[in-house]
Design an enzyme around this catalytic site. Structure first.
Site, PDB file in Angstrom:
ATOM      1  N   ASP A 415      40.559  46.891  30.446  1.00  0.00           N
ATOM      2  CA  ASP A 415      40.525  46.143  31.700  1.00  0.00           C
ATOM      3  C   ASP A 415      39.369  45.151  31.616  1.00  0.00           C
ATOM      4  OD1 ASP A 415      41.526  46.107  34.695  1.00  0.00           O
ATOM      5  OD2 ASP A 415      39.347  45.942  34.740  1.00  0.00           O
ATOM      6  N   ILE A 416      39.645  43.865  31.940  1.00  0.00           N
ATOM      7  CA  ILE A 416      38.589  42.848  31.907  1.00  0.00           C
ATOM      8  C   ILE A 416      37.680  43.054  33.119  1.00  0.00           C
ATOM      9  CG2 ILE A 416      38.096  40.380  31.922  1.00  0.00           C
ATOM     10  CD1 ILE A 416      40.829  39.893  30.713  1.00  0.00           C
ATOM     11  N   GLU A 459      45.091  41.837  34.469  1.00  0.00           N
ATOM     12  CA  GLU A 459      44.026  41.708  33.472  1.00  0.00           C
ATOM     13  C   GLU A 459      43.897  42.967  32.611  1.00  0.00           C
ATOM     14  OE1 GLU A 459      41.922  43.045  37.318  1.00  0.00           O
ATOM     15  OE2 GLU A 459      43.673  41.878  36.702  1.00  0.00           O
TER      16      GLU A 459
END
Length: 545
Positions: A415-416, A459
């Site tokens: 996950d960004i 994301e």
């Protein structure tokens, strides 16, 4: 068909000198020389004569009634020269002997001492005419068989190479040529009236050494032949290369290759679909790299022409044909007078070959289109890596396979960090570019063919690692995080001032009749733990096996 008054060359196989003298008297007592008689005493000597010279008919003297050896003489002669009629002369007035002779291939059976000159001459003429009719029927049947076989090959196979190879093998056997090949030609991009010498043999049957050339050395001659066919728009039949009115350089080239006679028939196509396939590949790469959507219609667009043949009466583009290549038969052992029926046969055959070419090309284009549409269906349009649909499919397949093999399956989810803030600060276009760079970093850390990098959603990204234990999954996750860190993608709203990843890892040995849902949940929980502990971290779920 022969003319009634033409001179005929007759071979007499007879060991009785009195009968030989009688035949010479019967066939030689004409005011004009209508017969040229040559006599030998044995079948073996007769075979040698037939091999060395051309005869119109054979008169064979038989003595012993119902003798297997005598009847074998007919079969031996017919095997050596199947197109030459045999007339049996026998002392035996027996119906069974006559029937046996006819069954073995003789055209007629005459009783010695029971016929005069007129009957003998009539029998010879009738035998020659019947043999010619039989030979034409046999050739027609063979042509129909070869055409039917080619059509069947086209219907039963989409392998163009196999179809073309079977075609040249059948033509060579039928024509009894030294070599038969199918040559693919293309027009030069610089000059419309020239041929690309990089074109190649599509199919070849025969002994290359017989014509004294290697495959690569014959390309220039084939290219020149294609150019001649394109200009003349008709088959090129050269019975004698040495005496033919050909371009000096072309004539010299054929002579150097040891080619004595040539028959070339063009293979026309309405469009060059092979060139279209190449263009489609270029279109696909361009649109794929640009991230553009690709629809099915764009996969069947414009084609590149080869050598053009334009109808002078109507020069509309849809009436243009293009020379795809040619079917060529060579005689290297001697000159050959190509028959009109041979040319017509090859013209009909090349029509079927043209159908096979187009069918194969259409199939290849359809297969390529399906493959590319499949790629579109399984690829994330923004990042270029696998999409969620492909992730779910591969994860399930690997789960079932590894359940049978009792081997571990690892899942990494990414996950960004602070990606919403990134979008708010830099804008959505910059956000899309950030997603693409993160996807490339993740994909670059996946090396094995069975491993899969995918966009999980938004994301979030995921990596499926079949047959990978927890230690291996941790090493892959560290490699990917380190690669993204080295990029130092600016992120002013992140405590690290650059784009980072939070990572969750889970590993399990799949269980039959279960689903990978539990593995996904454990990896999600590990990711949640990594983000809860401050982000930019890797958290690995404790193995439960």
């Amino acid at each position: 068909m022969f003319k009634p008054n033409q001179s005929l060359k007759i071979l007499l196989v007879e060991d009785n000198l009195a009968d030989v003298a009688l035949m010479e008297d019967l066939l030689g007592s004409f005011s004009h020389s209508l017969f040229c008689l040559k006599s030998v005493e044995s079948v073996g000597a007769g075979i040698k004569c037939l091999e060395a010279e051309s005869f119109d008919a054979v008169l064979l003297g038989l003595w012993t009634p119902n003798s297997l050896g005598e009847m074998n003489a007919i079969a031996t002669l017919k095997a050596g020269a199947p197109a030459i009629p045999v007339i049996v002369l026998t002392d035996i007035d027996d119906e069974n002997t006559a029937l046996s002779a006819l069954r073995e291939g003789a055209q007629d059976c005459l009783i010695k001492g029971r016929f005069q000159r007129t009957l003998l001459v009539r029998a010879i003429h009738y035998a020659i005419e019947r043999q010619q009719i039989e030979e034409k029927l046999r050739q027609q049947a063979e042509r129909e068989r070869l055409l039917s076989q080619t059509i069947e090959n086209i219907r039963s196979s989409l392998d163009l190479a196999s179809i073309l190879q079977k075609t040249v093998a059948g033509v060579r056997q039928f024509l009894k040529a030294d070599r038969v090949l199918i040559y693919r030609c293309r027009n030069s991009p610089a000059k419309s009236d020239s041929i690309d010498l990089k074109s190649a043999l599509a199919a070849d049957d025969g002994d290359p050494d017989l014509c004294k050339e290697k495959t690569q050395n014959i390309t220039a001659a084939l290219a020149l032949s294609c150019l001649l066919l394109a200009k003349s728009d008709s088959p090129e039949a050269v019975a004698n290369v040495r005496e033919a009115e050909l371009d000096t350089s072309f004539k010299q080239l054929l002579a150097e290759l040891g080619i004595a006679a040539v028959l070339s028939v063009p293979i026309w196509q309405s469009k060059d679909r092979f060139a279209a396939s190449e263009e489609l590949s270029a279109v696909w790469e361009t649109e794929k790299n640009a991230g553009a959507a690709l629809d099915a219609n764009s996969l069947l667009d414009a084609e590149k022409p080869q050598v053009e043949q334009i109808n002078a009466a109507n020069c509309q583009p849809e009436n243009r044909n293009y020379l795809w290549g040619m079917l060529t038969a060579y005689n290297c052992s001697g000159t050959r007078q190509w028959q009109e029926w041979e040319i017509d046969f090859l013209k009909h055959l090349t029509l079927q070959v043209a159908i096979a070419i187009e069918q194969s090309q259409l199939y290849r284009q359809l297969a390529a289109a399906n493959e590319r549409l499949q790629q579109l269906a399984t690829t994330d349009g923004l990042t270029g890596i696998a999409n969620r649909r492909q992730f779910d499919r591969i994860l399930m397949l690997e789960w079932r396979r590894l359940a049978r093999e009792k081997l571990p399956l690892s899942l990494i989810v990414f996950d960004i960090d602070f990606f919403k803030l990134y979008n708010d600060f830099y804008g959505h276009l910059a956000g899309d570019d950030c997603l693409r760079q993160v996807a490339r970093a993740i994909a670059s850390g996946v090396r094995r063919p069975a491993d899969l990098a995918a966009r999980y959603g938004g994301e979030e990204f995921a990596v499926v690692l079949p047959n990978t234990a927890a230690e291996g999954a941790l090493a892959v996750a560290r490699t990917i995080r380190d690669r993204l860190w080295k990029l130092q993608l600016p992120h002013e709203r992140s405590p690290e001032s650059c784009v980072t990843l939070s990572v969750g890892i889970a590993t399990a040995i799949p269980v039959p009749h279960d689903s990978p849902t539990s593995l996904i949940c454990r990896a999600d929980s590990a990711l949640f733990q990594a983000k809860a502990e401050g982000k930019n971290r890797i958290f690995q779920a404790i193995d439960n096996f």
